[in-house]
Design a protein around this motif. Structure first.
Motif, PDB file in Angstrom:
ATOM      1  N   LEU A   3     -17.363  45.208 -56.054  1.00 54.39           N
ATOM      2  CA  LEU A   3     -16.730  44.183 -55.208  1.00 54.39           C
ATOM      3  C   LEU A   3     -16.646  44.649 -53.755  1.00 54.39           C
ATOM      4  N   LEU A   4     -16.312  45.931 -53.556  1.00 57.90           N
ATOM      5  CA  LEU A   4     -16.289  46.453 -52.184  1.00 57.90           C
ATOM      6  C   LEU A   4     -17.693  46.413 -51.583  1.00 57.90           C
ATOM      7  N   TYR A   5     -18.688  46.662 -52.427  1.00 54.77           N
ATOM      8  CA  TYR A   5     -20.071  46.576 -51.942  1.00 54.77           C
ATOM      9  C   TYR A   5     -20.378  45.150 -51.474  1.00 54.77           C
ATOM     10  N   ALA A   6     -19.962  44.166 -52.282  1.00 55.95           N
ATOM     11  CA  ALA A   6     -20.181  42.764 -51.891  1.00 55.95           C
ATOM     12  C   ALA A   6     -19.473  42.470 -50.568  1.00 55.95           C
ATOM     13  N   LEU A   7     -18.267  42.987 -50.432  1.00 54.74           N
ATOM     14  CA  LEU A   7     -17.492  42.734 -49.213  1.00 54.74           C
ATOM     15  C   LEU A   7     -18.088  43.440 -48.001  1.00 54.74           C
ATOM     16  N   SER A   8     -18.893  44.485 -48.255  1.00 48.32           N
ATOM     17  CA  SER A   8     -19.498  45.198 -47.126  1.00 48.32           C
ATOM     18  C   SER A   8     -20.519  44.326 -46.402  1.00 48.32           C
ATOM     19  N   HIS A   9     -20.938  43.193 -47.020  1.00 47.94           N
ATOM     20  CA  HIS A   9     -21.846  42.263 -46.356  1.00 47.94           C
ATOM     21  C   HIS A   9     -21.120  41.451 -45.279  1.00 47.94           C
ATOM     22  N   LEU A  10     -19.804  41.401 -45.373  1.00 48.54           N
ATOM     23  CA  LEU A  10     -19.020  40.636 -44.388  1.00 48.54           C
ATOM     24  C   LEU A  10     -18.543  41.600 -43.299  1.00 48.54           C
ATOM     25  N   ASP A  11     -17.933  41.040 -42.272  1.00 48.46           N
ATOM     26  CA  ASP A  11     -17.461  41.870 -41.170  1.00 48.46           C
ATOM     27  C   ASP A  11     -16.120  42.495 -41.567  1.00 48.46           C
ATOM     28  N   THR A  12     -16.205  43.614 -42.290  1.00 46.47           N
ATOM     29  CA  THR A  12     -14.988  44.187 -42.873  1.00 46.47           C
ATOM     30  C   THR A  12     -14.913  45.695 -42.676  1.00 46.47           C
ATOM     31  N   GLU A  13     -13.684  46.186 -42.641  1.00 44.35           N
ATOM     32  CA  GLU A  13     -13.433  47.615 -42.701  1.00 44.35           C
ATOM     33  C   GLU A  13     -12.850  47.852 -44.094  1.00 44.35           C
ATOM     34  N   LEU A  14     -13.499  48.708 -44.889  1.00 40.20           N
ATOM     35  CA  LEU A  14     -13.167  48.777 -46.318  1.00 40.20           C
ATOM     36  C   LEU A  14     -12.261  49.950 -46.657  1.00 40.20           C
ATOM     37  N   PHE A  15     -11.246  49.650 -47.459  1.00 35.28           N
ATOM     38  CA  PHE A  15     -10.323  50.664 -47.982  1.00 35.28           C
ATOM     39  C   PHE A  15     -10.241  50.469 -49.492  1.00 35.28           C
ATOM     40  N   GLY A  16      -9.947  51.559 -50.214  1.00 32.08           N
ATOM     41  CA  GLY A  16      -9.790  51.399 -51.659  1.00 32.08           C
ATOM     42  C   GLY A  16      -8.974  52.515 -52.272  1.00 32.08           C
ATOM     43  N   THR A  17      -8.273  52.182 -53.359  1.00 32.35           N
ATOM     44  CA  THR A  17      -7.567  53.223 -54.114  1.00 32.35           C
ATOM     45  C   THR A  17      -8.088  53.230 -55.547  1.00 32.35           C
ATOM     46  N   GLU A  18      -8.144  54.415 -56.124  1.00 29.87           N
ATOM     47  CA  GLU A  18      -8.570  54.600 -57.518  1.00 29.87           C
ATOM     48  C   GLU A  18      -7.927  55.879 -58.035  1.00 29.87           C
ATOM     49  N   ILE A  19      -7.789  55.987 -59.366  1.00 33.26           N
ATOM     50  CA  ILE A  19      -7.231  57.240 -59.881  1.00 33.26           C
ATOM     51  C   ILE A  19      -8.330  58.266 -60.175  1.00 33.26           C
ATOM     52  N   GLU A  46      -9.009  47.301 -51.643  1.00 38.64           N
ATOM     53  CA  GLU A  46      -9.058  46.977 -53.070  1.00 38.64           C
ATOM     54  C   GLU A  46      -8.320  48.046 -53.864  1.00 38.64           C
ATOM     55  N   VAL A  47      -7.352  47.604 -54.647  1.00 38.75           N
ATOM     56  CA  VAL A  47      -6.560  48.522 -55.466  1.00 38.75           C
ATOM     57  C   VAL A  47      -7.234  48.645 -56.833  1.00 38.75           C
ATOM     58  N   GLY A  48      -7.654  49.851 -57.186  1.00 34.77           N
ATOM     59  CA  GLY A  48      -8.376  50.049 -58.453  1.00 34.77           C
ATOM     60  C   GLY A  48      -9.766  49.461 -58.367  1.00 34.77           C
ATOM     61  N   PHE A  49     -10.609  50.009 -57.458  1.00 39.20           N
ATOM     62  CA  PHE A  49     -11.919  49.378 -57.199  1.00 39.20           C
ATOM     63  C   PHE A  49     -12.951  49.668 -58.282  1.00 39.20           C
ATOM     64  N   GLY A  50     -12.629  50.545 -59.239  1.00 42.50           N
ATOM     65  CA  GLY A  50     -13.546  50.772 -60.375  1.00 42.50           C
ATOM     66  C   GLY A  50     -14.906  51.255 -59.931  1.00 42.50           C
ATOM     67  N   ASN A  51     -15.965  50.503 -60.324  1.00 43.29           N
ATOM     68  CA  ASN A  51     -17.322  50.933 -59.960  1.00 43.29           C
ATOM     69  C   ASN A  51     -17.689  50.521 -58.536  1.00 43.29           C
ATOM     70  N   GLY A  52     -16.819  49.854 -57.821  1.00 43.70           N
ATOM     71  CA  GLY A  52     -17.020  49.595 -56.396  1.00 43.70           C
ATOM     72  C   GLY A  52     -17.906  48.417 -56.055  1.00 43.70           C
TER      73      GLY A  52
END
Ligand SMILES: [Zn+2]
Length: 368
Positions: free
Chosen positions: A181-197, A173-179
């Motif tokens: 959406l990545l948290y929601a995606l952590s419920h699926l079978d995923t390896e999570l990456f993210g960029t933020e400033i 996720e590019v610009g994941f903000g408060n995170g």
């Protein structure tokens, strides 16, 4: 996200805006407005439509050097409380089981393989087949549960984009903000990456979710070619100084079967026309560019991507709609309560089903 954070206006510097595709600096001025977050010293901003590409660009726009001032840590929802709370709540078994059932019924996750029954194990009463059980729940309990949970909404409403071939799927996720959406995606079978400033945002997400975070712009992260199954820009593309460069980079790093999911406020929406400068999609001066369906298709094409699905989601669209009522009438709470009611959702449904919805979601596939 919190709109209350007031940056030090005196330190902000501005420059002339230009179209992010062709570089033109002229065009039709669509709307003018000031930034409430900058207080009484706010300059007057305009969104100008490029006659060539249909992209709206902000003029004047914050310089790259000072843009970070618009994103203090408070911008990320008060010290990331939502993501910290969400991760703590993960321990609630009942809620977890309900989430699991919902995600499974929509085909987003699979039941873990039970394997062979142990010899001599106790007899268990027969359960209704999962498909029947899911159908009953999907028509009764789940619509309500999904409607009241933004995380489930994100997953269930975007399920078309979230079925991955590779397990675990690599999601960025590019610009994941408060995170969240990545948290929601952590419920699926995923390896999570993210960029933020924001360094704090990167630290919190790495600690709470174990996400591999990069602090900086997408193109500075040097990801490998074809590395990701899904790259997400959820309300981040319009904040970037160079969205074309970001889309080209996304095209390079997704696998040939992968996709890029883009969610942006839709400046061609009905409420952008009705609420004018009060429409929350303008968010002066954080939104540097805005793209309607035509402009987004054009950008995708320029980046070597193809817009395969374009939708106008109900929930986030209604959020922008009610926030705009908020801004127009100077209210705070009422529209937020309103958007969770069935009647408001039914009234908004025809707007979301047309192309006039407040939010535009597109799935872009690689032409590799
Ligand atoms: Zn242009």
């Amino acid at each position: 996200m919190s709109q209350d954070a007031v940056p030090r206006t005196s330190a902000l510097t501005f420059e002339k805006g230009a179209c992010c595709i062709c570089g033109r600096e002229d065009g039709e001025v669509l709307v003018k407005g000031k930034a409430p977050t900058l207080g009484s010293n706010s300059p007057e901003f305009a969104f100008i439509r490029c006659p060539e590409c249909r992209v709206l660009f902000l003029d004047p726009r914050p310089t790259d050097e000072s843009i970070g001032l618009l994103y203090p840590d408070q911008y990320y929802s008060r010290d990331f409380q939502p993501i910290r709370q969400a991760v703590v709540q993960k321990s609630s078994r009942l809620k977890q089981r309900l989430q699991f059932r919902i995600l499974r019924s929509y085909g987003l996750i699979r039941e873990p393989d039970a394997g062979e029954p142990e010899r001599g194990s106790h007899w268990a009463p027969p359960r209704p087949p999962a498909a029947v059980w899911d159908l009953v729940c999907k028509t009764t309990v789940f619509p309500l549960a999904v409607r009241w949970s933004p995380l489930l909404q994100t997953l269930v409403y975007n399920r078309r984009f979230l079925r991955f071939r590779r397990k675990p799927a690599r999601v960025l996720e590019v610009g994941f903000g408060n995170g969240l959406l990545l948290y929601a995606l952590s419920h699926l079978d995923t390896e999570l990456f993210g960029t933020e400033i924001s360094p704090e945002a990167c630290k919190v997400l790495a600690e709470t979710l174990g996400a591999k975070t990069f602090c900086g712009q997408l193109w500075e992260a040097n990801y490998e070619d074809n590395q990701f199954d899904l790259v997400i820009f959820s309300h981040s593309l319009e904040h970037l100084a160079d969205p074309m460069r970001a889309l080209r980079e996304a095209q390079r790093i997704i696998s040939p079967q992968g996709s890029v999911l883009v969610s942006v406020p839709n400046p061609d929406s009905l409420s952008a026309r009705v609420f004018r400068e009060h429409w929350t999609g303008y968010d002066f001066p954080r939104h540097l560019f805005l793209f309607g369906p035509d402009a987004l298709r054009r950008m995708a094409q320029e980046a070597g991507l193809r817009a395969s699905v374009v939708r106008f989601p109900l929930e986030s669209g209604l959020y922008h709609f009610t926030q705009s009522i908020n801004s127009r009438l100077g209210l705070r709470l009422l529209p937020q309560v309103l958007r969770r009611t069935l009647i408001a959702q039914l009234l908004y449904l025809p707007i979301a089903m047309s192309t006039a919805g407040d939010v535009l979601t597109a799935s872009l596939s690689a032409e590799k």
